[in-house]
Design a protein around this motif. Sequence first.
Motif, PDB file in Angstrom:
ATOM      1  N   UNK A   4       0.778  19.846   5.300  1.00  0.00           N
ATOM      2  CA  UNK A   4      -0.506  19.162   5.062  1.00  0.00           C
ATOM      3  C   UNK A   4      -1.233  19.669   3.819  1.00  0.00           C
ATOM      4  N   UNK A   5      -1.102  20.959   3.539  1.00  0.00           N
ATOM      5  CA  UNK A   5      -1.771  21.519   2.357  1.00  0.00           C
ATOM      6  C   UNK A   5      -1.174  20.970   1.066  1.00  0.00           C
ATOM      7  N   UNK A   6       0.155  20.816   1.053  1.00  0.00           N
ATOM      8  CA  UNK A   6       0.802  20.250  -0.134  1.00  0.00           C
ATOM      9  C   UNK A   6       0.415  18.788  -0.294  1.00  0.00           C
ATOM     10  N   UNK A   7       0.396  18.050   0.814  1.00  0.00           N
ATOM     11  CA  UNK A   7       0.032  16.633   0.723  1.00  0.00           C
ATOM     12  C   UNK A   7      -1.417  16.472   0.249  1.00  0.00           C
ATOM     13  N   UNK A  32      -0.087   5.513  -2.730  1.00  0.00           N
ATOM     14  CA  UNK A  32      -0.072   6.691  -1.862  1.00  0.00           C
ATOM     15  C   UNK A  32       0.706   6.469  -0.562  1.00  0.00           C
ATOM     16  N   UNK A  33       0.572   5.291   0.021  1.00  0.00           N
ATOM     17  CA  UNK A  33       1.251   5.040   1.296  1.00  0.00           C
ATOM     18  C   UNK A  33       2.768   5.093   1.134  1.00  0.00           C
ATOM     19  N   UNK A  34       3.275   4.402   0.110  1.00  0.00           N
ATOM     20  CA  UNK A  34       4.712   4.399  -0.136  1.00  0.00           C
ATOM     21  C   UNK A  34       5.182   5.772  -0.604  1.00  0.00           C
ATOM     22  N   UNK A  35       4.326   6.462  -1.340  1.00  0.00           N
ATOM     23  CA  UNK A  35       4.657   7.799  -1.816  1.00  0.00           C
ATOM     24  C   UNK A  35       4.904   8.739  -0.638  1.00  0.00           C
ATOM     25  N   UNK A  36       4.044   8.657   0.366  1.00  0.00           N
ATOM     26  CA  UNK A  36       4.224   9.504   1.552  1.00  0.00           C
ATOM     27  C   UNK A  36       5.545   9.167   2.248  1.00  0.00           C
ATOM     28  N   UNK A  37       5.850   7.878   2.364  1.00  0.00           N
ATOM     29  CA  UNK A  37       7.096   7.461   3.016  1.00  0.00           C
ATOM     30  C   UNK A  37       8.311   8.028   2.293  1.00  0.00           C
ATOM     31  N   UNK A  38       8.265   7.980   0.963  1.00  0.00           N
ATOM     32  CA  UNK A  38       9.396   8.491   0.175  1.00  0.00           C
ATOM     33  C   UNK A  38       9.551  10.003   0.363  1.00  0.00           C
ATOM     34  N   UNK A  39       8.433  10.709   0.371  1.00  0.00           N
ATOM     35  CA  UNK A  39       8.482  12.169   0.506  1.00  0.00           C
ATOM     36  C   UNK A  39       8.955  12.597   1.893  1.00  0.00           C
ATOM     37  N   UNK A  40       8.738  11.726   2.877  1.00  0.00           N
ATOM     38  CA  UNK A  40       9.067  12.066   4.263  1.00  0.00           C
ATOM     39  C   UNK A  40      10.384  11.459   4.727  1.00  0.00           C
TER      40      UNK A  40
END
Length: 257
Positions: free
Chosen positions: A31-34, A95-103
Amino acid sequence: MSIDLANQKDYLDQLFKVYPLSPDSIRNIDPNIWERIVESYNKEDNTALINALLSLKLFPIKDGYVPFLRKDPSAILRNPQTVNRICGRVRELGLEKLFERCAEPKETNRQMGPLFRRWVNSGVLGVFPVSEDIFDSNNENAILNGSDSALLNYAIRKLGYKRDKGVDIIARFNGKYIIGEAKFISDEGGHQNAQFNDAISTIGTNAKNGVIKIGIMDGVLYIKPRKGEGTSKYRKITEKDIPVMSALVLREFLYSL
């Protein structure tokens, strides 16, 4: 036996006990990195953004320059145009798609090694893995416990193994030592060919007299050809007496020695 099993029975259903893939389990993101990613994204601070993204195990886009920046973070400040170009591609995601890619979950082929080891550690082969001290203390049937590097180190030190990789299991059954490399061959070509050849190389590696080297392989290599001569993998394991077998028949093999 492995070919018959793969072509006549519920092979894949049984194999799921060895390799229970979880393709839908996403990666955990700190969470801190995000929070740093979101903050730098909103502030349009590309230097901070790329530094935060490089803190993750999975970078959200494919770019040939990213590995260089991972290995030499000082290059970030020296190459602002490259950083801006990469961050521009990142911002296109939102941001939404970015989170999906990172996860995104790990590729299934990267899950295989740990899954095979977990299966062995469950005692399904009739014995539970033991420490090196216990393994060496007697001549009873046993499986050596340890990390990849520990198993490789033992194979080199004690069994005369002449390769710097390819050890997923070391066992002793009926007084005979076995070195095995486990692979799941999910398709033809590219990386899967390399995986297959890797296991074949382990089988051909020199070791002390009497040490048995085996390839514990599962997947498409056992599919009988419908036309022609079949795949090169199928031909290779059927033309010669190569010690390749499914994990599902490994126990039977060990106790037959």
